[in-house]
Design a protein around this motif. Sequence first.
Motif, PDB file in Angstrom:
ATOM      1  N   LYS A 234      -1.097  -5.028 -15.991  1.00 39.32           N
ATOM      2  CA  LYS A 234      -1.080  -3.567 -15.928  1.00 39.32           C
ATOM      3  C   LYS A 234       0.228  -3.019 -16.515  1.00 39.32           C
ATOM      4  O   LYS A 234       0.244  -1.997 -17.212  1.00 39.32           O
ATOM      5  CB  LYS A 234      -1.246  -3.098 -14.488  1.00 39.32           C
ATOM      6  N   ASP A 235       1.335  -3.723 -16.232  1.00 37.92           N
ATOM      7  CA  ASP A 235       2.620  -3.308 -16.801  1.00 37.92           C
ATOM      8  C   ASP A 235       2.586  -3.394 -18.325  1.00 37.92           C
ATOM      9  O   ASP A 235       3.068  -2.492 -19.024  1.00 37.92           O
ATOM     10  CB  ASP A 235       3.754  -4.187 -16.267  1.00 37.92           C
ATOM     11  N   LEU A 236       2.027  -4.481 -18.851  1.00 40.49           N
ATOM     12  CA  LEU A 236       1.957  -4.648 -20.301  1.00 40.49           C
ATOM     13  C   LEU A 236       1.064  -3.576 -20.930  1.00 40.49           C
ATOM     14  O   LEU A 236       1.367  -3.056 -22.011  1.00 40.49           O
ATOM     15  CB  LEU A 236       1.426  -6.041 -20.653  1.00 40.49           C
ATOM     16  N   THR A 237       0.001  -3.240 -20.251  1.00 39.27           N
ATOM     17  CA  THR A 237      -0.884  -2.172 -20.746  1.00 39.27           C
ATOM     18  C   THR A 237      -0.148  -0.840 -20.789  1.00 39.27           C
ATOM     19  O   THR A 237      -0.261  -0.079 -21.757  1.00 39.27           O
ATOM     20  CB  THR A 237      -2.134  -2.056 -19.863  1.00 39.27           C
ATOM     21  N   ALA A 238       0.635  -0.567 -19.732  1.00 38.89           N
ATOM     22  CA  ALA A 238       1.403   0.689 -19.693  1.00 38.89           C
ATOM     23  C   ALA A 238       2.423   0.735 -20.820  1.00 38.89           C
ATOM     24  O   ALA A 238       2.612   1.775 -21.469  1.00 38.89           O
ATOM     25  CB  ALA A 238       2.090   0.833 -18.336  1.00 38.89           C
TER      26      ALA A 238
ATOM     27  N   HIS B 270      -2.622 -12.595 -26.882  1.00 39.57           N
ATOM     28  CA  HIS B 270      -3.239 -13.500 -25.910  1.00 39.57           C
ATOM     29  C   HIS B 270      -2.178 -14.118 -24.991  1.00 39.57           C
ATOM     30  O   HIS B 270      -1.240 -14.771 -25.436  1.00 39.57           O
ATOM     31  CB  HIS B 270      -3.990 -14.614 -26.631  1.00 39.57           C
ATOM     32  N   GLY B 271      -2.311 -13.834 -23.700  1.00 41.85           N
ATOM     33  CA  GLY B 271      -1.413 -14.418 -22.717  1.00 41.85           C
ATOM     34  C   GLY B 271      -0.115 -13.680 -22.493  1.00 41.85           C
ATOM     35  O   GLY B 271       0.680 -14.064 -21.635  1.00 41.85           O
ATOM     36  N   GLY B 272       0.124 -12.594 -23.255  1.00 42.73           N
ATOM     37  CA  GLY B 272       1.401 -11.892 -23.086  1.00 42.73           C
ATOM     38  C   GLY B 272       1.522 -10.691 -23.989  1.00 42.73           C
ATOM     39  O   GLY B 272       0.552  -9.959 -24.192  1.00 42.73           O
ATOM     40  N   ALA B 273       2.726 -10.497 -24.545  1.00 44.56           N
ATOM     41  CA  ALA B 273       2.966  -9.329 -25.396  1.00 44.56           C
ATOM     42  C   ALA B 273       4.153  -9.599 -26.317  1.00 44.56           C
ATOM     43  O   ALA B 273       4.998 -10.448 -26.036  1.00 44.56           O
ATOM     44  CB  ALA B 273       3.237  -8.090 -24.548  1.00 44.56           C
ATOM     45  N   ILE B 274       4.204  -8.828 -27.411  1.00 42.38           N
ATOM     46  CA  ILE B 274       5.263  -8.927 -28.408  1.00 42.38           C
ATOM     47  C   ILE B 274       5.845  -7.536 -28.609  1.00 42.38           C
ATOM     48  O   ILE B 274       5.102  -6.547 -28.647  1.00 42.38           O
ATOM     49  CB  ILE B 274       4.702  -9.464 -29.745  1.00 42.38           C
ATOM     50  N   PRO B 275       7.177  -7.404 -28.738  1.00 42.80           N
ATOM     51  CA  PRO B 275       7.753  -6.082 -29.004  1.00 42.80           C
ATOM     52  C   PRO B 275       7.333  -5.573 -30.366  1.00 42.80           C
ATOM     53  O   PRO B 275       7.164  -6.355 -31.309  1.00 42.80           O
ATOM     54  CB  PRO B 275       9.264  -6.332 -28.927  1.00 42.80           C
ATOM     55  N   VAL B 276       7.154  -4.271 -30.497  1.00 47.64           N
ATOM     56  CA  VAL B 276       6.666  -3.712 -31.763  1.00 47.64           C
ATOM     57  C   VAL B 276       7.632  -3.986 -32.905  1.00 47.64           C
ATOM     58  O   VAL B 276       7.228  -4.074 -34.060  1.00 47.64           O
ATOM     59  CB  VAL B 276       6.403  -2.196 -31.640  1.00 47.64           C
ATOM     60  N   GLU B 277       8.938  -4.127 -32.608  1.00 43.89           N
ATOM     61  CA  GLU B 277       9.897  -4.389 -33.678  1.00 43.89           C
ATOM     62  C   GLU B 277       9.553  -5.696 -34.401  1.00 43.89           C
ATOM     63  O   GLU B 277       9.708  -5.803 -35.618  1.00 43.89           O
ATOM     64  CB  GLU B 277      11.321  -4.489 -33.122  1.00 43.89           C
ATOM     65  N   ARG B 278       9.071  -6.674 -33.661  1.00 46.54           N
ATOM     66  CA  ARG B 278       8.752  -7.967 -34.271  1.00 46.54           C
ATOM     67  C   ARG B 278       7.549  -7.854 -35.184  1.00 46.54           C
ATOM     68  O   ARG B 278       7.393  -8.602 -36.140  1.00 46.54           O
ATOM     69  CB  ARG B 278       8.495  -9.004 -33.177  1.00 46.54           C
ATOM     70  N   LEU B 279       6.665  -6.907 -34.902  1.00 49.64           N
ATOM     71  CA  LEU B 279       5.483  -6.726 -35.724  1.00 49.64           C
ATOM     72  C   LEU B 279       5.724  -5.773 -36.891  1.00 49.64           C
ATOM     73  O   LEU B 279       4.826  -5.527 -37.682  1.00 49.64           O
ATOM     74  CB  LEU B 279       4.335  -6.176 -34.857  1.00 49.64           C
ATOM     75  N   GLY B 280       6.929  -5.244 -36.977  1.00 50.19           N
ATOM     76  CA  GLY B 280       7.255  -4.378 -38.103  1.00 50.19           C
ATOM     77  C   GLY B 280       6.889  -2.922 -37.885  1.00 50.19           C
ATOM     78  O   GLY B 280       6.924  -2.135 -38.827  1.00 50.19           O
ATOM     79  N   PHE B 281       6.502  -2.530 -36.672  1.00 51.06           N
ATOM     80  CA  PHE B 281       6.152  -1.147 -36.393  1.00 51.06           C
ATOM     81  C   PHE B 281       7.395  -0.335 -36.042  1.00 51.06           C
ATOM     82  O   PHE B 281       8.375  -0.866 -35.525  1.00 51.06           O
ATOM     83  CB  PHE B 281       5.171  -1.052 -35.217  1.00 51.06           C
ATOM     84  N   GLU B 282       7.326   0.964 -36.315  1.00 49.92           N
ATOM     85  CA  GLU B 282       8.354   1.889 -35.849  1.00 49.92           C
ATOM     86  C   GLU B 282       7.714   2.760 -34.778  1.00 49.92           C
ATOM     87  O   GLU B 282       6.837   3.571 -35.085  1.00 49.92           O
ATOM     88  CB  GLU B 282       8.855   2.763 -37.005  1.00 49.92           C
ATOM     89  N   PRO B 283       8.092   2.590 -33.510  1.00 50.24           N
ATOM     90  CA  PRO B 283       7.444   3.371 -32.454  1.00 50.24           C
ATOM     91  C   PRO B 283       7.651   4.860 -32.667  1.00 50.24           C
ATOM     92  O   PRO B 283       8.700   5.289 -33.152  1.00 50.24           O
ATOM     93  CB  PRO B 283       8.165   2.905 -31.179  1.00 50.24           C
TER      94      PRO B 283
END
Length: 253
Positions: A38-42, A53-66
């Motif tokens: 639920k925390d990861l979804t938020a 799958h199994g967790g989460a990655i920060p958007v910076e690692r994926l190349g996104f600019e929040p």
Amino acid sequence: MYAEERQEHILRAARAVGRVEVSELAVELDVAPETIRKDLTALERVGVLRRVHGGAIPVERLGFEPPVAARDVVLTAEKERIAKAAIAELPDEGAVLIDAGTTTARLGDLMPTDRELTVVTNALSLAGRLASFPNLTVLLLGGRVRGRTLASVDPWALSALSGIYVDLALLATNGVSVERGLTTPDPAEAAVKTAMVAAARRVVLLADHTKVGRDHFARFAELDAVDLLITDTGLDARTAAELAEAGPRVRRV
């Protein structure tokens, strides 16, 4: 631990190591795996993490600019302290440049009412807030407005900046490191930031500790172009000393 504290811990861990796992976080924080999910979804909803799958990655690692709304709710206490410290750097009179950013935006509620200042900014929301101060003359840079940051960029903004010189520039950044200097994901925003550095007698950088050690696509200044870096106490003393050796004074608040 409250949900907000838990989520901030998760985000810091993800940014530190590049990925977080649900099972490991559940054990570390002594909560059920479903609570972590639920925390990861938020955190994904506000644009700072991406579920995998199994967790989460920060958007910076994926190349996104929040988007700015997502970044504005992260490290709010630290950003408030940094903004308050930046107010002490304002001149008694004269002109200042204020960059667009979630930390610099907090200056909108902190500006002193006892100083006659001209404020030049490319941040739409900040200009609207500062316009209500009777002691300030607010000049909004024109140009294309980036929806992700609500900052004006491109030739109109650059043309205006090329014709001014101010006492102080208060800048934001997405990344700062000894090796790469000051960086941001978008070249258009980088060009405006470079012009702001060139237009100022003094440059003060406002950056929380999560920006330190991060490098993004477009570099807009070297560290020795910065007179003062104001950050928070989440930055360790050793890293602060390394940054200071490269140019700016470093103040942790």
